[in-house]
Design an enzyme around this catalytic site. Sequence first.
Site, mmCIF file in Angstrom:
data_model
loop_
_atom_site.group_PDB
_atom_site.id
_atom_site.type_symbol
_atom_site.label_atom_id
_atom_site.label_comp_id
_atom_site.label_asym_id
_atom_site.label_seq_id
_atom_site.Cartn_x
_atom_site.Cartn_y
_atom_site.Cartn_z
ATOM 1 N N CYS A 21 54.117 66.967 73.081
ATOM 2 C CA CYS A 21 53.055 66.653 72.119
ATOM 3 C C CYS A 21 52.001 67.739 71.997
ATOM 4 O O CYS A 21 51.551 68.049 70.896
ATOM 5 C CB CYS A 21 52.423 65.301 72.429
ATOM 6 S SG CYS A 21 51.339 65.273 73.879
ATOM 7 N N HIS A 31 48.006 61.644 74.886
ATOM 8 C CA HIS A 31 48.823 62.057 73.741
ATOM 9 C C HIS A 31 47.958 62.918 72.842
ATOM 10 O O HIS A 31 46.787 62.618 72.596
ATOM 11 C CB HIS A 31 49.350 60.840 72.979
ATOM 12 C CG HIS A 31 50.144 61.215 71.760
ATOM 13 N ND1 HIS A 31 51.146 62.162 71.795
ATOM 14 C CD2 HIS A 31 50.068 60.791 70.463
ATOM 15 C CE1 HIS A 31 51.662 62.294 70.585
ATOM 16 N NE2 HIS A 31 51.023 61.481 69.767
ATOM 17 N N ASP A 78 49.971 63.537 62.907
ATOM 18 C CA ASP A 78 50.678 63.642 64.183
ATOM 19 C C ASP A 78 52.094 64.135 63.937
ATOM 20 O O ASP A 78 52.850 63.522 63.185
ATOM 21 C CB ASP A 78 50.700 62.267 64.864
ATOM 22 C CG ASP A 78 51.158 62.341 66.312
ATOM 23 O OD1 ASP A 78 51.685 63.393 66.713
ATOM 24 O OD2 ASP A 78 50.988 61.341 67.034
ATOM 25 N N ASN A 91 43.689 51.304 70.229
ATOM 26 C CA ASN A 91 42.951 50.040 70.352
ATOM 27 C C ASN A 91 43.852 48.842 70.611
ATOM 28 O O ASN A 91 43.595 47.760 70.099
ATOM 29 C CB ASN A 91 42.122 49.805 69.087
ATOM 30 C CG ASN A 91 40.867 49.005 69.366
ATOM 31 O OD1 ASN A 91 40.546 48.716 70.519
ATOM 32 N ND2 ASN A 91 40.152 48.630 68.323
ATOM 33 N N ASP A 98 45.645 46.017 73.330
ATOM 34 C CA ASP A 98 45.328 45.344 74.585
ATOM 35 C C ASP A 98 46.448 45.590 75.588
ATOM 36 O O ASP A 98 47.627 45.642 75.218
ATOM 37 C CB ASP A 98 45.182 43.830 74.379
ATOM 38 C CG ASP A 98 43.933 43.474 73.601
ATOM 39 O OD1 ASP A 98 42.972 44.261 73.634
ATOM 40 O OD2 ASP A 98 43.912 42.407 72.956
ATOM 41 N N GLU A 131 33.925 48.075 72.892
ATOM 42 C CA GLU A 131 34.496 46.764 73.168
ATOM 43 C C GLU A 131 33.378 45.737 73.319
ATOM 44 O O GLU A 131 32.393 45.962 74.022
ATOM 45 C CB GLU A 131 35.326 46.818 74.459
ATOM 46 C CG GLU A 131 36.146 45.577 74.712
ATOM 47 C CD GLU A 131 37.264 45.411 73.704
ATOM 48 O OE1 GLU A 131 37.553 44.263 73.348
ATOM 49 O OE2 GLU A 131 37.832 46.431 73.278
ATOM 50 N N GLU A 149 33.301 45.620 66.423
ATOM 51 C CA GLU A 149 34.659 45.769 66.951
ATOM 52 C C GLU A 149 35.496 44.548 66.611
ATOM 53 O O GLU A 149 36.666 44.655 66.227
ATOM 54 C CB GLU A 149 34.593 45.987 68.470
ATOM 55 C CG GLU A 149 35.894 46.466 69.097
ATOM 56 C CD GLU A 149 36.728 45.336 69.651
ATOM 57 O OE1 GLU A 149 37.917 45.569 69.931
ATOM 58 O OE2 GLU A 149 36.199 44.221 69.791
#
Length: 732
Positions: free
Chosen positions: A315, A374, A397, A437, A439, A486, A491
């Site tokens: 990457c 990354h 990307d 973002n 979980d 958070e 958010e």
Amino acid sequence: MSDTPATTFGGRGAIPPNNSNAAGVDLPTEDLQGLVPRGVSLKDYLNVTAVHLFKERWDSNKIVHHTDKFDNNKLIVRRGQTFYIQIDFNRPYDPRKDLFRVEYVIGRYPQENKGTYIPVPVVTELQSGKWGAKVIMNEDRSVRLSVQSSPECIVGKFRMYVAVWTPYGILRTQRDPETDTYILFNPWCEEDAVYLDDEKEREEYVLNDIGGIFHGDFNDIKSRSWSYGQFEDGILDACLFVMDKAEMDLSGRGNPIKVSRVGSAMVNAKDDEGVLVGSWDNVYAYGIPPSAWTGSVDILLEYRSSETPVRYGQCWVLAGVFNTFLRCLGIPARVITNYSSAHDNDANLQMDIFLEEDGSVSFKLTKDSVWNYHCWNEAWMTRPDLPVGFGGWQAVDSTPQENSDGMYRCGPASVQAVKHGHVCFQFDAPFVLGEVNSDLVYITAKKDGTHVVENVDATHIGKLIVTKEIGGDGMQDITDTYKFQEGQEEERLALETALMYGAKKTLNTEGMVKSSSDVDMNFDVENAVLGKDFRVTITFQNNSSNLYTILAYLSGNITFYTGVSKKEFKTESFEVTLDPLSLEKKEVLIRAGEYMSYLLEQGLLHFFVTARINETRVVLAKQKAIVLTIPKVTIKVRGTAMVGSDMVVTVEFTNPLKETLKNVWLHLEGPGVMRPKRKMFREIRPNATVQWEEVCQPWVSGHRKLNASMTSDSLRHVYGELDLQIRRRPTV
């Protein structure tokens, strides 16, 4: 085979695709209307005898257009801005009776309505946003013109002609490669789609040919220098070749949205014979390991000369090459590093870590991966295809992770759109949102087939997003450009917006962000040096008046930086008794012999610690990655650090391991100082030192940098760098 006949266009008179900058057909030198009467010589009319483009590095054209750094003897200008040319005729030019114009042509099938044939009229006043040429000097037999290009002009290499009208038709100069003109995007022009209004940002994101790329882990951030080398000899042509290889229509090459999207597909070779073959399996036969590259120049020049993909990249290499491509063409760009980056296989904004009933990680069931880091790129541009406010930095990307519209590419995705959850806007915003973002959900897989959610960590993914600071080598935190903090109301609204626009979320984690527990668990890893023992310390804090007994499990893994485990090298179970309001620590010794034989090139170790409180059945879970400290390459110079003067560069490396390093390669380069070079050593014995000397003559003054790397069969990701201040050669 299909029985469907191939589509043909013979009866339609269709013009074939115009998708190659390198291809071209010369315009005729005479475009006459009818026959020329006997005895009439066209040489008696106004004829061009010479064209001067003021294309040297010290000429005003290159200085004013910020193209004087290019190691290229052609005229290079930026669109939407005036430049100067001079035309010499066979006699004085009389504007009352003589008529001529300049013509620019690109590709094989030039058409005015496609922007591939550009007739530039001579006008009395230049108009903003339009092509035109104004006479600013008419002396003797020479005319000097101020030429203005359109801020929407195609970006590429144009062939230039001068056409003169006669009563019998047009006389045109012959095709002359010396008058070829490159036209680039222009971040200094307010009417250009890539306009950037801060000069320091332009100097960093367009003109800086040396950069830094951050890697490692959130808990152990590393950086390495990278030579973008966008101004080096041959790189501009190599970048244009990348678009030719993609068969990108020339008419779209003035649109930075299209150019950056094509670039994101072409920098990787996954499905289009692009620049770099990606390899993440630690096997690099018939190629160069990703960690050996010190910059983009060698890669792009090899791709241009061989016209086949270069082996190998990961990457940060892909992002470095993509940054060179964008900056070279004039699009402001920077390399981004996202620590704890999610690769969400099912695009549900959720990374599932499955546990066995004893608390150990189930690598069989865990399919999602969290990359230690990354790298991708951001490119600056307006987005007229999106609502107001979503221009500016766009995530692009080139690492081939997921398919987008039939090709491995990603972006441009508006960073503002990602932050606010507007994932309905093109391109690939849901994937970028998932990277930063998601979980992290810990799930116990019961023997009866049921799954129980034990813990949800909403802060682990996208822990830190950074880029190199402007004007220095330090780190700039840009996490807040991708997401709100958070727990903030903004958010929650951004996530609700993303779900409304189609982002998936398998599990409703609202209110589940942390399991309720009277016990806190954390662990630390002391500074770990390659080839040495070190300790992991797990701490349990009882915040209640209850007595608890805990069964804990530690798993140590050799991992790729993509989060994929290669080998579990350490397991240890232990019990802890926690008195009320007490703190207990448990130390686990990690011996070098346990990990060295399995180690991968980046020296990454990943630890999981899970613990179950017997009295409450609550599960605690933590994970942490570390990067082993690896020795550096040393670079020294002697001689005069001056343009055109000999300077001796010495590269040294000492093997710190107890084993012999075999098939050792040293790589060295420095934009403006020395071309990329490499040297092989058969082996380096334990504690032995190798030296390599090269003589160079810098050709660019100012702040420069030398970058070096060492790679071998058993040790890689070894780097070194040296800052230099190169003086100008005194004028006589």
